[in-house]
Design an enzyme around this catalytic site. Structure first.
Site, short mmCIF file in Angstrom:
data_model
loop_
_atom_site.label_atom_id
_atom_site.label_comp_id
_atom_site.label_asym_id
_atom_site.label_seq_id
_atom_site.Cartn_x
_atom_site.Cartn_y
_atom_site.Cartn_z
N CYS A 184 48.36 33.41 28.29
CA CYS A 184 46.48 33.64 29.50
C CYS A 184 46.94 33.03 30.10
O CYS A 184 46.58 33.65 30.96
CB CYS A 184 45.64 33.03 28.31
SG CYS A 184 45.54 33.42 26.33
N HIS B 259 45.15 33.86 33.86
CA HIS B 259 43.96 32.44 33.79
C HIS B 259 44.37 31.41 34.47
O HIS B 259 43.78 30.85 33.82
CB HIS B 259 43.20 33.25 33.17
CG HIS B 259 42.46 34.30 32.91
ND1 HIS B 259 41.60 35.04 33.26
CD2 HIS B 259 42.71 35.36 31.76
CE1 HIS B 259 41.65 36.18 32.71
NE2 HIS B 259 42.33 36.34 32.33
N ARG C 71 36.59 40.65 23.82
CA ARG C 71 37.62 40.06 25.41
C ARG C 71 38.52 39.92 24.51
O ARG C 71 39.98 40.47 25.78
CB ARG C 71 36.84 38.99 26.35
CG ARG C 71 37.25 38.52 27.06
CD ARG C 71 37.31 40.25 28.48
NE ARG C 71 38.41 39.90 28.57
CZ ARG C 71 39.25 40.91 28.37
NH1 ARG C 71 38.28 42.11 29.55
NH2 ARG C 71 40.29 41.99 28.64
N CYS D 133 42.56 41.63 25.87
CA CYS D 133 43.59 40.56 26.60
C CYS D 133 44.79 41.24 26.01
O CYS D 133 45.24 41.45 26.75
CB CYS D 133 43.05 39.15 27.13
SG CYS D 133 41.94 39.34 28.89
#
Lengths: 268, 211
Positions: free
Chosen positions: A176, A180, A225, A229
């Site tokens: 992730c 991000h 979401r 991803c």
């Protein structure tokens, strides 16, 4: 409803396909987002979710009024602000979607696999879950995120979520944090929130999901979401309400504490 | 004896209380997290869930922000990267920049939907998702450094071509644990595809090097 939705979708498409000076693409999207937020199509999902919540449905012909989302049976006000949290009856940390699923199965007699099958709406078929999440989420509007870490299992989920956020895997070596974890980053023209920044986490968690998505003409949830991803990371289909997805949500939502809730959000 | 018992209990109780207040230890957290991963993809075929298993280098490279690699870890990652290198059968590390141009803008490949790998003609090289390459291309990301004029700045000597090829094949050879995927080593791109991308970066005729 269908006609209305078609109109909304068409309006949104026009909005997002209007020619914009290339270097101002991001600004243009921001303007579009603001215009939508002022007249949020997600309100349609809130209304439908409200109806679904109080309607007697399913094999047991029951409403969700006895559903305990953490604030006591039937109390939806402030529920989103404190999720995910530990629930004694299931002995699990649950996010809004997994908790609603528990209620739909135990109170209304729906089959888990049917809920999972219809978890994400399509243009031909609305998802009850997307509507219910919109309704419950909106019932925390104006409140601040306050996700507890009192129970050992809540701390366990938080720590696991942190571990998973930084865990690299798959044929593209992504975690992730790859996308991000830094400031002002984009994949192509898509802005990426920096989820290591306290203010941005608060903002994304409290106003992010559920959100009306202009490109998909429907409301999408946090589970969607994370699923999306995973797809971009070239991992297999993420199991709906898997413990991994809830741990990641626990990690993000707790760090979003203090963020003022305005849901559903509006996203590209 | 009694005093020892009290002392031991004192430490143990403190540890338990501390553990409860702060959550599981890093080792326990890893075990819990890995268990979650093992159950995160129900109903998926084994060859797809295998993608979520970490190799030794992904393990080393998974760390919280600010947690620096030790030099021993960095050396291990680099050694594995060195051992992973493979080159095109024809020995040419710079191929056709026009094929490279098609590849760099293609962001697809190996995605999974409904338990199946999406069918594509070829895996895209993904480059412009993260790098600016052609100064006329607006639709490029910024997760990686801007590479406009890559060849114009560096030239296209054998050494530059070899470095560029190896960097794309396994970016961790030169930057251990870089965010950039190990595109060749992971089998995502073929050596021939990488050579085409190299040509796109270094060839004087490529849009990257023409302003």
């Amino acid at each position: 409803m269908e006609t209305m939705r078609g109109c909304v979708a068409a309006a949104v498409l026009v909005l997002f396909s209007a020619p914009l000076p290339a270097q101002n693409a991001a600004d243009g999207l921001a303007i579009g987002r603001q215009m939508l937020a002022e007249d949020n199509p997600g309100e349609l999902w809130v209304e439908r979710g409200k109806r679904l919540f109080f309607e007697k449905r399913g094999p047991k012909n029951a409403s969700l009024e006895a559903c305990d989302l953490g604030q006591g049976p039937g109390k939806v006000e402030g529920a989103f602000a404190q999720l995910p949290r530990y629930f004694a009856d299931t002995d699990k940390v649950q996010d809004l979607e997994s908790r609603l699923m528990t209620c739909m199965v135990t109170l209304q007699g729906f089959k888990r696999e049917d809920i999972v099958k219809n978890r994400f709406g399509t243009l031909d078929r609305d998802s009850d879950m997307e509507a219910l999440v919109s309704f419950v989420g909106s019932k925390s509007n104006g409140m601040k995120m306050a996700v507890p870490l009192a129970h050992p299992k809540e701390r366990e989920a938080f720590k696991a979520g942190e571990y998973l956020f930084n865990r690299r895997s798959g044929p593209l070596d992504f975690s992730c944090a790859t996308c991000h974890g830094d400031e002002g980053k984009r994949v192509r023209l898509q802005d990426l929130p920096n989820m290591t920044d306290a203010k941005q986490v608060q903002h994304v968690v409290a106003t992010g999901w559920p959100a009306y998505r202009g490109t998909q003409a429907t409301v999408r949830t946090m589970q969607h979401r994370l699923y999306d991803c995973n797809w971009q990371m070239r991992l297999p289909d993420l199991g709906y309400t898997s413990e991994m997805s809830i741990a990641l949500t626990s990690y993000l939502n707790h760090r979003g504490n203090g963020g003022e809730i305005h849901l559903p959000g509006v996203r590209r | 004896m009694m005093r020892n018992v009290t002392l031991v209990c004192g430490f143990a109780c403190a540890a338990i209380v501390l553990g409860c207040a702060t959550g599981p230890s890093p080792e326990e957290t890893r075990a819990i997290g890995e268990h979650m991963v093992s159950e995160a993809y129900p109903g998926m075929p084994a060859e797809l869930t295998a993608r979520a298993h970490q190799d030794a280098d992904q393990k080393i490279c998974s760390r919280p922000p600010g947690d620096k690699l030790t030099s021993d870890e960095a050396q291990r990652v680099v050694a594995h990267a060195r051992a992973s290198l493979k080159y095109p059968a024809n020995g040419k590390l710079a191929g056709d920049w026009k094929i490279g141009q098609r590849l760099v803008a293609n962001g697809g490949g190996l995605r999974v939907r409904g338990g199946r790998v999406e069918k594509v003609k070829e895996n895209g090289a993904l480059c412009i998702n993260c790098h600016a390459l052609d100064p006329r291309e607006v639709n490029s990301g910024n997760l990686g450094p801007e590479l406009i004029g890559y060849g114009a700045k560096r030239g296209h000597t054998d050494a530059i071509v070899k470095y560029t090829y190896e960097k794309i094949y396994n970016s961790w050879l030169y930057f251990p644990c870089s965010n950039m995927p190990r595109l060749g080593a992971n089998g995502y791109l073929t050596p021939e595809q990488i050579a085409h991308v190299v040509a796109y970066l270094v060839d004087p005729q490529s849009p990257v090097n023409r302003n």
